[in-house]
Design a protein around this motif. Structure first.
Motif, mmCIF file in Angstrom:
data_model
loop_
_atom_site.group_PDB
_atom_site.id
_atom_site.type_symbol
_atom_site.label_atom_id
_atom_site.label_comp_id
_atom_site.label_asym_id
_atom_site.label_seq_id
_atom_site.Cartn_x
_atom_site.Cartn_y
_atom_site.Cartn_z
ATOM 1 N N GLY A 1 -7.635 -1.432 6.187
ATOM 2 C CA GLY A 1 -8.483 -2.490 6.694
ATOM 3 C C GLY A 1 -7.911 -3.890 6.579
ATOM 4 N N GLN A 2 -6.593 -4.031 6.794
ATOM 5 C CA GLN A 2 -5.988 -5.366 6.721
ATOM 6 C C GLN A 2 -6.303 -6.171 7.976
ATOM 7 N N GLU A 3 -5.930 -7.452 7.966
ATOM 8 C CA GLU A 3 -6.283 -8.339 9.076
ATOM 9 C C GLU A 3 -5.717 -7.800 10.384
ATOM 10 N N ASN B 1 0.825 -1.209 0.000
ATOM 11 C CA ASN B 1 0.000 0.000 0.000
ATOM 12 C C ASN B 1 0.856 1.255 0.000
ATOM 13 N N GLY B 2 2.023 1.189 0.705
ATOM 14 C CA GLY B 2 2.908 2.339 0.707
ATOM 15 C C GLY B 2 3.432 2.677 -0.674
ATOM 16 N N HIS B 3 3.744 1.635 -1.458
ATOM 17 C CA HIS B 3 4.231 1.867 -2.824
ATOM 18 C C HIS B 3 3.199 2.633 -3.661
ATOM 19 N N SER C 1 -9.255 8.213 3.428
ATOM 20 C CA SER C 1 -8.794 7.784 2.107
ATOM 21 C C SER C 1 -7.282 7.663 2.103
ATOM 22 N N LEU C 2 -6.757 7.012 1.066
ATOM 23 C CA LEU C 2 -5.308 6.909 0.910
ATOM 24 C C LEU C 2 -4.687 8.278 0.644
ATOM 25 N N ASP C 3 -5.450 9.176 0.021
ATOM 26 C CA ASP C 3 -4.930 10.534 -0.225
ATOM 27 C C ASP C 3 -4.681 11.259 1.089
ATOM 28 N N GLU C 4 -5.620 11.120 2.034
ATOM 29 C CA GLU C 4 -5.430 11.758 3.345
ATOM 30 C C GLU C 4 -4.225 11.141 4.064
ATOM 31 N N LEU C 5 -4.080 9.820 3.948
ATOM 32 C CA LEU C 5 -2.928 9.146 4.545
ATOM 33 C C LEU C 5 -1.635 9.669 3.929
#
Length: 314
Positions: A249-251, A200-202, A288-292
């Protein structure tokens, strides 16, 4: 330095000469431990004898208190490396079994200390080797029967509190990495290999190296940290997240992920070490990923400024 895994009962002549023997568990090899070993090393040099440190393969609480989830500051290998750096000649690792936990103070002296051919025993003021009301440092001369000399080292303190592994473990669990540094005399480290994550970081321009670590190690509390991370023998300034990856939302398990500054390589399976400096914030679930991504930019700027300030003071 030679590492020796002791059998019990201990066999005679495991070490061919008399030794200066230091007793303790030494989790973290903190400043108090370092002082203890320095005292013993001075005696060893004066007497021209090898310096030996005896520890156990697990913390006694795992056995006598059934603390099977006990977490450690150091693995055995990390402890051994620190001992070697302090100039120890022999690291003796005894198996702490249920049977061993039940031996008396006199048996410990006769079947361990004497069998190891100790010339002098050096230990902290609160060291015990059986029931603490009996098998303590005050009573050790009675059990020793003048077969070896005894040096009892006084309590070591920092800012008025005893320097101890229990306090350091608590500091790490609370994210108080600067306090842990003050008591350890070095930054807390976690080592392992780089495992595969969800990448996800990539996807948002912040690739991470995911640490696969020894589960017996103390894990810092959930949040983001200023760290340094070593890969392929080189240290990089980095920011490290300890958390559950709430946004994606990963395990439900903890991940330790480092984003290394000025590093852009695939390194799966390689060795990795994280050195912990400062807790900067808690874990947040973003919409969202944008906020992250925006928050990670702020984190990176903050942590780069932190390391720049440290470098300016050198």
């Amino acid at each position: 330095m030679q590492v020796i895994h002791l059998p019990y009962p201990v066999k005679s002549n495991i070490i061919p000469s008399k030794i200066i023997l230091v007793l303790g568990f030494f989790d973290g090899v903190h400043l108090g431990h370092q002082h203890l070993i320095t005292v013993a090393k001075d005696i060893a040099q004066e007497k021209k004898l090898p310096l030996a440190v005896m520890t156990f393969d697990r913390h006694p609480r795992e056995v006598y208190a059934n603390k099977f989830n006990f977490k450690y500051i150091d693995t055995i290998d990390e402890k051994a490396e620190k001992m070697a750096n302090l100039g120890v000649d022999y690291l003796l690792i005894a198996p702490f079994t249920e049977g061993f936990s039940k031996i008396s103070g006199q048996e410990f002296v006769d079947n361990v200390i004497v069998k190891l051919n100790a010339d002098t025993v050096v230990a902290g003021f609160d060291y015990t080797y059986g029931p603490k009301k009996i098998a303590n440092m005050d009573n050790l001369p009675k059990f020793a029967k003048e077969r070896f000399q005894i040096v009892k080292v006084a309590k070591q303190t920092f800012s008025g509190q005893k320097i101890g592994s229990t306090v350091i473990r608590k500091a790490i669990k609370n994210g108080e990495m600067e306090e842990a540094y003050d008591l350890l005399g070095h930054h807390y480290q976690m080592s392992g290999t780089i495992g595969h994550g969800e990448r996800n970081g990539h996807k948002i321009g912040f690739p991470t190296a995911n640490l696969v670590w020894d589960k017996k190690k103390v894990v810092p509390k959930i949040g983001v940290y200023a760290t340094k991370t070593k890969i392929d023998g080189k240290w990089y300034d980095s920011m490290t997240s300890v958390g559950y990856n709430l946004t994606t939302g990963q395990e439900r398990r903890i991940y330790i992920e480092s984003h290394l500054f000025n590093f852009d390589k695939e390194a799966y399976g390689e060795k990795m070490t994280i050195k912990w400096y400062l807790y900067t914030r808690g874990e947040v679930k973003f919409a969202s990923l944008d906020e992250l991504k925006e928050q990670l930019k702020r984190d990176e700027n903050q942590i780069k400024a932190y390391f720049a300030e440290i470098d300016s003071k050198k």
